[in-house]
Design an enzyme around this catalytic site. Structure first.
Site, PDB file in Angstrom:
ATOM      1  N   ASP A 193       9.321 -12.135   1.800  1.00 10.00           N
ATOM      2  CA  ASP A 193       9.532 -10.722   2.127  1.00 10.00           C
ATOM      3  C   ASP A 193       9.317 -10.534   3.621  1.00 10.00           C
ATOM      4  OD1 ASP A 193       9.753  -7.828   1.877  1.00 10.00           O
ATOM      5  OD2 ASP A 193       9.346  -8.150  -0.250  1.00 10.00           O
ATOM      6  N   HIS A 264      14.868  -7.524   3.393  1.00 14.29           N
ATOM      7  CA  HIS A 264      13.484  -7.994   3.248  1.00 14.29           C
ATOM      8  C   HIS A 264      13.335  -9.412   3.796  1.00 14.29           C
ATOM      9  CE1 HIS A 264      11.696  -4.588   1.209  1.00 14.29           C
ATOM     10  NE2 HIS A 264      12.689  -4.527   0.352  1.00 14.29           N
ATOM     11  N   ASP A 326      17.827  -6.172  -2.870  1.00 11.28           N
ATOM     12  CA  ASP A 326      17.454  -4.754  -2.807  1.00 11.28           C
ATOM     13  C   ASP A 326      17.261  -4.289  -1.367  1.00 11.28           C
ATOM     14  OD1 ASP A 326      15.149  -6.493  -2.758  1.00 11.28           O
ATOM     15  OD2 ASP A 326      13.928  -4.682  -2.728  1.00 11.28           O
ATOM     16  N   GLU A 327      17.293  -2.989  -1.201  1.00  6.84           N
ATOM     17  CA  GLU A 327      16.881  -2.310   0.026  1.00  6.84           C
ATOM     18  C   GLU A 327      17.354  -3.017   1.299  1.00  6.84           C
ATOM     19  OE1 GLU A 327      12.910  -0.034  -1.519  1.00  6.84           O
ATOM     20  OE2 GLU A 327      12.592  -2.063  -0.785  1.00  6.84           O
ATOM     21  N   ASP A 420       2.063  -1.184  -9.701  1.00 11.56           N
ATOM     22  CA  ASP A 420       1.408  -0.834  -8.436  1.00 11.56           C
ATOM     23  C   ASP A 420       1.140   0.671  -8.390  1.00 11.56           C
ATOM     24  OD1 ASP A 420       4.175  -0.335  -8.235  1.00 11.56           O
ATOM     25  OD2 ASP A 420       4.281  -0.825  -6.097  1.00 11.56           O
ATOM     26  N   THR A 469       2.220  -5.792  -4.040  1.00 14.70           N
ATOM     27  CA  THR A 469       0.816  -5.847  -3.626  1.00 14.70           C
ATOM     28  C   THR A 469       0.498  -5.197  -2.281  1.00 14.70           C
ATOM     29  OG1 THR A 469       1.232  -8.037  -2.724  1.00 14.70           O
ATOM     30  CG2 THR A 469       0.367  -7.937  -4.968  1.00 14.70           C
TER      31      THR A 469
HETATM   32  C1  TNX Z   1      10.412  -1.238  -3.795  1.00 20.20           C
HETATM   33  S1  TNX Z   1      11.314  -2.800  -6.235  1.00 20.20           S
HETATM   34  C2  TNX Z   1      10.611  -2.574  -3.501  1.00 20.20           C
HETATM   35  C3  TNX Z   1       9.487  -3.380  -2.998  1.00 20.20           C
HETATM   36  C4  TNX Z   1       8.238  -2.560  -2.828  1.00 20.20           C
HETATM   37  C5  TNX Z   1       8.093  -1.627  -4.014  1.00 20.20           C
HETATM   38  C6  TNX Z   1       6.837  -0.829  -4.013  1.00 20.20           C
HETATM   39  C7  TNX Z   1      12.120  -3.419  -5.101  1.00 20.20           C
HETATM   40  C8  TNX Z   1      13.265  -4.200  -5.515  1.00 20.20           C
HETATM   41  N1  TNX Z   1      11.773  -3.228  -3.807  1.00 20.20           N
HETATM   42  O1  TNX Z   1       9.857  -4.031  -1.823  1.00 20.20           O
HETATM   43  O2  TNX Z   1       7.153  -3.404  -2.728  1.00 20.20           O
HETATM   44  O3  TNX Z   1       9.194  -0.736  -4.012  1.00 20.20           O
HETATM   45  O4  TNX Z   1       6.680  -0.137  -5.231  1.00 20.20           O
END
Ligand code: TNX
Length: 748
Positions: A193, A264, A326-327, A420, A469
């Site tokens: 990450d 990430h 993701d993201e 979390d 975490t």
């Molecule tokens: C979203 S769930 C993320 C993580 C974060 C998390 C915190 C996901 C695919 N990406 O990078 O740690 O929310 O809840």
């Protein structure tokens, strides 16, 4: 008094049956087995019992039971190849021709027999362990019974993020034991990450010499943006990883590694900036969140990633490799010449298609090596890769879309599967990321959405808990967040829904905690507090505060105001309150004492009925009464005290019991732009036939009390909450719909 013989006989029979009923030993298993039949008699464990395991796989299972027995403060059982006459024994039979996780466990007065496939026997082992440890407090007796058991879902996962905070290899193993104890079968190891790269890759040593270390970490809540300056990090060598994979395999657990891409990726790019769009990513991320620097989409990046994945697949035998997805902000890609070239060369319309192209290309590579990919639900955007499995985290829509298009889906919605999130009241829980996911909420989870047909539902292969975490600073904290919510999820995934029973689950959990205690697990006991329900009271304003226990326990309450000291009294009936103050609750269950305070802030309309013209959206669709329940949201906010609307502008109508003088109305709103939550632009009030309004302004993140001066006489108030519209440029989520969050309406 003389009783007739017949009557005495009847009495004796009744007495004995009552005794037999009350003393009938029942085992308490977690998760509940799918079929259990009790028989007469018991197996006596006190005598010289042996474990009989004829094959090497059976012996491996036997030694696992012994490891677990030692961990549970019980004596090991001697392992033999053959049963000897007259010695009570526990027989383990592994049918190597069987697949799946089915097992049968038979307890008779002479023997215990556990049989199944290799994985089935491991699942049965956790049942057996629970029987043996419970026998300790029952004079060594295990009731005769027959258990036929197999899981409801094929995929039962638990994830662990070791990037935001690192855990030792030893802890990873312990985590795997906890998974196996709860009959889970997949460990999703989130290894890379922005804040750290945690897997040794021999071809690219800088991934760990540089990428595994950061020069500081975020401390405290996100909104504080505070950092320490300590060098923090760690990674697993390939040797460590092999050891963990073998350890997991002996527990019938598949380890799925996650190598995040294209987003990430800051840690990887800090080590090898040549694979970023700018060529300049100086350091591993210290804070949490989403970062603009992502992998640049060009051939040299793919070569780098393929080299990495080649080493990864040599370490992990799992069919699946998780590649994140993701993201991934498209900010850099939009202005990057190399990415633009890739787009044109491949006829890709926009950056979403570029992301999809990225995932497909990596999928092709992994498919060519005989592996399949899993990605977070963003991999649906711009077109799904042909053989991908989707992990649905932003709610369940991603999973539904995947299942409808014939792709496998694993459900991990934030609402039920994010461990979390807070599991109790913010005031007594350690700092967490946010949310509110209680044990009950997890237990209520149903992985297959109602909207799917039976045919589509087959593609939902299971669900998974995610343990991110950011706010779990050490291993103890990870255990605290994992348990007992894992118990609930394990039952959701293992046990048929028809056998679900929350009361009975609580009762078994109470027993199961003894086992967790013997393993020295730092499990949370927050669930043991009685549940508080806030209802409107008979007077205006007033509230009725009702407590309900989940277990036999002693409950005491006190009501305190700033002027009075709380005096605890046994809780007998709901409290009726009509002014601001704090409710103190103390519950005692065995030797577990729990305390919780609930502050209430009163106004003239507290307890008033509330009608919403539009319900809240997604996880924030709490009832209107949330806005007059006297509980005013605080920071850090948790979901349950806020009603939230996404791109909607509700009208809120409060009706009190009688006409009263109203001087001002205070609307309590949240402003948290990084979470896409914005204070309203304007609030209009209609009351006593007049209209009032207030333009609101909020800059820093916080809880805002917007006051509308009114001065009228009325029994109802209607508020129009007007939003800022699309999120403005410069804020997270610019151009998208923003959220509006309201916690309370106070009328003075
Ligand atoms: C979203 S769930 C993320 C993580 C974060 C998390 C915190 C996901 C695919 N990406 O990078 O740690 O929310 O809840």
């Amino acid at each position: 008094m003389r009783l007739s013989i017949k009557f005495r006989y009847v009495l004796t029979v009744i007495l004995f049956s009552v005794l037999a009923f009350t003393t009938r030993a029942e085992v308490r298993l977690m998760p509940a087995p799918n079929s259990i039949t009790y028989r007469k008699g018991h197996f006596d464990l006190k005598s010289s019992c042996t474990l009989v395991a004829a094959s090497p796989v059976a012996r491996q299972a036997a030694s696992l039971l012994n490891e677990w027995l030692l961990l549970s403060n019980c004596k090991e059982l001697p392992v033999k190849d053959q049963a000897s006459h007259n010695t009570p024994s526990v027989l383990i039979t592994v049918h190597s021709d069987r697949t799946g996780e089915k097992y049968r466990l038979v307890v008779t007065q002479r023997h215990i027999h556990l049989e199944g496939s290799a994985a089935g026997v491991v699942r049965g082992m956790s049942t057996l362990l629970q029987l043996v440890t419970q026998a300790k407090s029952a004079n060594g007796r295990i009731p005769c019974l027959l258990i036929d058991d197999e899981p409801r879902f094929a995929y039962r996962g638990v994830h662990l993020d070791v990037c935001r905070h690192f855990v030792s290899k030893e802890f990873v193993k312990r985590y795997i034991d906890l998974l196996a104890l709860h009959k889970m079968n997949t460990f999703h190891w989130h290894l890379t990450d922005d804040q750290g790269w945690r897997i040794e890759i021999r071809k690219y040593p800088r991934l760990t010499t540089v990428g595994a270390w950061r020069n500081g970490s975020m401390i405290g809540p996100y909104r504080d943006q505070k950092f320490d300056t300590l060098n923090y990090g760690g990674y697993y060598t390939q040797e460590d990883i092999r050891e963990v994979v073998d350890y997991a395999s002996a527990r019938a657990i598949t380890v799925i590694p996650e190598i995040e891409m294209p987003g990430h990726a800051v840690a990887a790019l800090a080590a090898y900036p040549q694979y970023s769009c700018t060529g300049n990513v100086p350091e591993v991320a210290k804070g949490w969140g989403v970062f603009d620097d992502v992998f640049c989409v060009n051939d040299s990046t793919f070569a780098f990633i393929e080299d990495i994945l080649t080493e990864v697949i040599a370490l992990f035998p799992s069919n699946y490799i998780h590649i994140g997805g993701d993201e991934c902000p498209k900010t850099r890609w939009k202005v990057c010449p190399k990415c633009t070239e890739t787009r044109y060369a491949n006829n890709l319309r926009d950056e979403h298609e570029l992301q999809s192209y990225f995932i497909r290309r990596v999928e092709q590579f992994l498919n060519s090596k005989g592996r399949n990919i899993i990605g977070w639900d963003e991999i649906l955007e711009g077109g799904l890769a042909p053989n991908a499995t989707v992990m649905s985290w932003r709610g369940v829509d991603g999973g539904i879309a995947a299942a409808r298009s014939g792709h496998k889906a694993i459900m991990t919605p934030g609402s039920h599967c994010y461990f979390d999130h807070y599991q109790g009241e913010r005031s007594t829980e350690p700092l967490a990321i946010g949310g509110y996911t209680t044990l009950e909420k997890v237990y209520s989870y149903r992985p297959v959405p109602d909207s799917l047909t039976a045919e589509e539902a087959r593609f939902v292969i299971g669900a998974q808990a995610n343990v991110w975490t950011e706010y779990m600073y050490d291993e103890q904290q990870v255990e605290y967040m994992l348990l007992p919510r894992l118990c609930a999820l394990s039952e959701v995934l293992w046990t048929d829904t028809s056998l679900h029973d929350l009361r009975n689950f609580y009762d078994r959990l109470l027993g199961h905690q003894t086992l967790l205690d013997s393993w020295k697990v730092n499990h949370s006991t927050t669930w043991m507090l009685p549940e508080l329900t806030v209802l409107p009271g008979p007077l205006s304003p007033s509230l009725r505060l009702e407590l309900s226990s989940k277990l036999p326990q002693q409950v005491e309450v006190a009501w305190g105001t700033p002027e009075s000291k709380p005096m605890f009294m046994p809780y007998k009936e709901p409290l009726l309150v009509s002014a601001s103050g704090t409710m103190y609750v103390r519950s005692t269950t065995g030797d577990v004492v729990k305390m919780q305070n609930y502050p209430f802030e009163f106004s003239r309309f507290t307890g008033a009925s509330v009608a919403l013209s539009l319900p809240g959206d997604k996880n924030y669709n709490h009832p209107g009464s949330t806005l007059s329940d006297g509980r005013v949201g605080t920071l850090p906010w948790t979901g349950k005290q806020w009603v939230g609307w996404l791109g909607h502008e509700p009208d809120i109508t409060l009706r009190a019991g009688a006409k009263t003088r109203v001087d001002s109305i205070v609307v309590v709103c949240l402003h948290d732009p990084v979470s896409w939550i914005h204070a309203p632009a304007e609030i209009k009030a209609t009351c006593g036939g007049k209209e009032f309004s207030v333009a609101t302004e909020a800059r820093d993140m916080g809880v805002y009390r917007f006051t509308i001066p009114v001065q009228t006489e009325t029994d109802s108030v209607t508020l129009g909450i007007r939003s800022i519209g699309k999120i403005p440029e410069g804020s997270a989520g610019a151009g998208e719909d923003g959220w509006m969050f309201v916690s309370e309406v106070l009328v003075y």
